[in-house]
Design an enzyme around this catalytic site. Structure first.
Site, PDB file in Angstrom:
ATOM      1  N   HIS A 367       0.774  -1.325   0.066  1.00  0.00           N
ATOM      2  CA  HIS A 367       0.012  -0.008   0.050  1.00  0.00           C
ATOM      3  C   HIS A 367       0.953   1.241  -0.003  1.00  0.00           C
ATOM      4  CE1 HIS A 367      -3.667   1.785   0.159  1.00  0.00           C
ATOM      5  NE2 HIS A 367      -4.248   1.483   1.054  1.00  0.00           N
ATOM      6  N   ASP A 371      -2.301   2.217  -4.588  1.00  0.00           N
ATOM      7  CA  ASP A 371      -3.438   2.659  -3.814  1.00  0.00           C
ATOM      8  C   ASP A 371      -4.506   1.453  -4.043  1.00  0.00           C
ATOM      9  OD1 ASP A 371      -2.269   4.946  -3.004  1.00  0.00           O
ATOM     10  OD2 ASP A 371      -2.960   5.942  -4.848  1.00  0.00           O
TER      11      ASP A 371
END
Length: 396
Positions: A367, A371
């Protein structure tokens, strides 16, 4: 005349190995290129052949010993020379014992570590590599304030005497130790998250059934599901390039190619052979590469080069019956796709309940660089390509 047998070059970033098995003993005759012993490294098993014909006169490094690159393993008396007396077997070990200490006086830090230290004006970083060698991970830990060593694992609880007698203690292989370390490092380093979707395998299964015989006849290899998944992932990576990238310090390195890692289970542990430039390959070439590297993995014949340079990984837990799981990233990669078991399930299609062969898909991603939107988009593109394989032909 006596010939030395030394540890061969083990591959990039591999500096030591463990002597796993000796196939010959002192006094045994050996031929040129006959296998003398097997070395176990962090990633692969390396066989050491005899450089000459003669008699194995002396074994210097016994089974279980850790040896470095170019370390002396044995001596071979060429021709019909008699083996050295058994009493002398231990002498080379006694003389070689101080070597590690001597080597520790002049330890070369990893080039990537030295570069990071120079860029960040760091001069005192505690190394965790061999003989205190500073590795890239040590510098990254120092920069993030995590340089302090992790607390030691809690000691094992005492076991009752009657239970201890029924236990068996086996030392972890170097491969298993490396797997454990790399997977835990991945959890500790990446901001790992997993997103899920499901795919209706009806169209892929129908296409495979229709062409599998013709495919085998023409290309000499079976048409499996892995080539479809590989092609679908390549298609999705083109749209979501961050899943095919990695973080290097404060930079993001985007790969304009796809080196596809295909995780494979072996008797000694999980390995990930890499298919280079998979984005330039046909279905047949991909299937041939998967079959070839899978066979090598099962036989322990994969070279170090064949497991390096991957940019994305596919793991198929479905072959073992897994219905759903969250795969762990293969660092430094930013994405890994988990395939699972195909199972008939009732699905609502056009207002009717029908039975369809369904598979859950899981994408674990970093992450820090990917995204949620990108991760979901990636999985949707894989799903779309598999549910309508014609999209792959038209790049839709």
């Amino acid at each position: 005349m006596s010939t030395e047998v030394r540890v061969p070059t083990l591959g990039e970033s591999v500096t030591e190995a463990t002597v796993a098995t000796w196939f010959k003993q002192p006094g045994d005759a050996v031929a040129v290129d006959e296998m003398l012993c097997e070395l176990e490294t962090d990633k692969v098993t390396v066989e050491v052949p005899s450089p000459v014909a003669g008699t194995l006169s002396e074994i210097v490094a016994a089974e279980g010993e850790t040896v470095g690159v170019d370390a002396l393993l044995a001596q071979i008396a060429e021709g019909d020379a008699a083996p050295a007396p058994a009493a002398k077997k231990e002498e080379p070990k006694a003389e070689a014992a101080p070597a590690p200490a001597a080597a520790a006086k002049d330890v070369e830090d990893a080039p990537s570590a030295k570069k990071l230290m120079a860029e960040n004006n760091l001069t005192d970083v505690q190394g965790t590599g061999k003989d205190g060698r500073v590795m890239k991970e040590d510098v990254l830990n120092a920069l993030s304030g995590a340089a302090a060593p992790a607390p030691a694992a809690a000691p094992r609880a005492p076991v009752a005497a009657d239970q201890a007698a029924r236990e068996e203690r086996v030392k972890m292989t170097r491969l298993r130790q490396t797997i454990a370390k790399r997977l835990k490092d991945s959890q500790n380093t990446a901001a790992m998250l997993t997103t899920y979707n499901e795919v209706d395998m009806t169209e892929v299964m129908a296409l495979r059934n229709e062409y599998k015989d013709l495919f085998l006849k023409k290309h000499g290899v079976k048409l499996g599901f892995m080539s479809f998944f590989t092609k679908a992932c390549i298609h999705a990576l083109n749209e979501v390039p961050e899943v095919n990238a990695e973080i290097d310090g404060t930079d993001v390195v985007y790969k304009n190619y796809v080196n596809m890692g295909i995780a494979a289970g072996t008797p000694t542990g999980l390995v990930v052979p890499v298919i280079n430039d998979a984005d330039q390959m046909s279905f047949a070439a991909i299937e041939k590469a998967i079959a070839e590297k899978g066979a090598k993995a099962r036989d322990g014949k994969l070279s170090m080069a064949e497991m390096q340079g991957g940019t994305f990984t596919i793991s198929n837990g479905g072959v073992y019956g897994s219905l759903m799981s969250s795969p762990i990233l293969n660092p430094p990669q930013s994405g890994i796709l988990g395939m699972h078991k195909i199972q008939d399930r009732p699905m609502a299609i056009n207002g009717e309940v029908v039975i369809r062969p369904m598979m859950y898909l899981a994408l674990s991603y970093d992450h820090r660089i990917v995204d949620g939107k990108g991760a979901v988009t990636f999985l949707v593109r894989v799903k779309e390509a598999l549910e309508d394989p014609r999209r792959l032909l038209m790049d839709l």
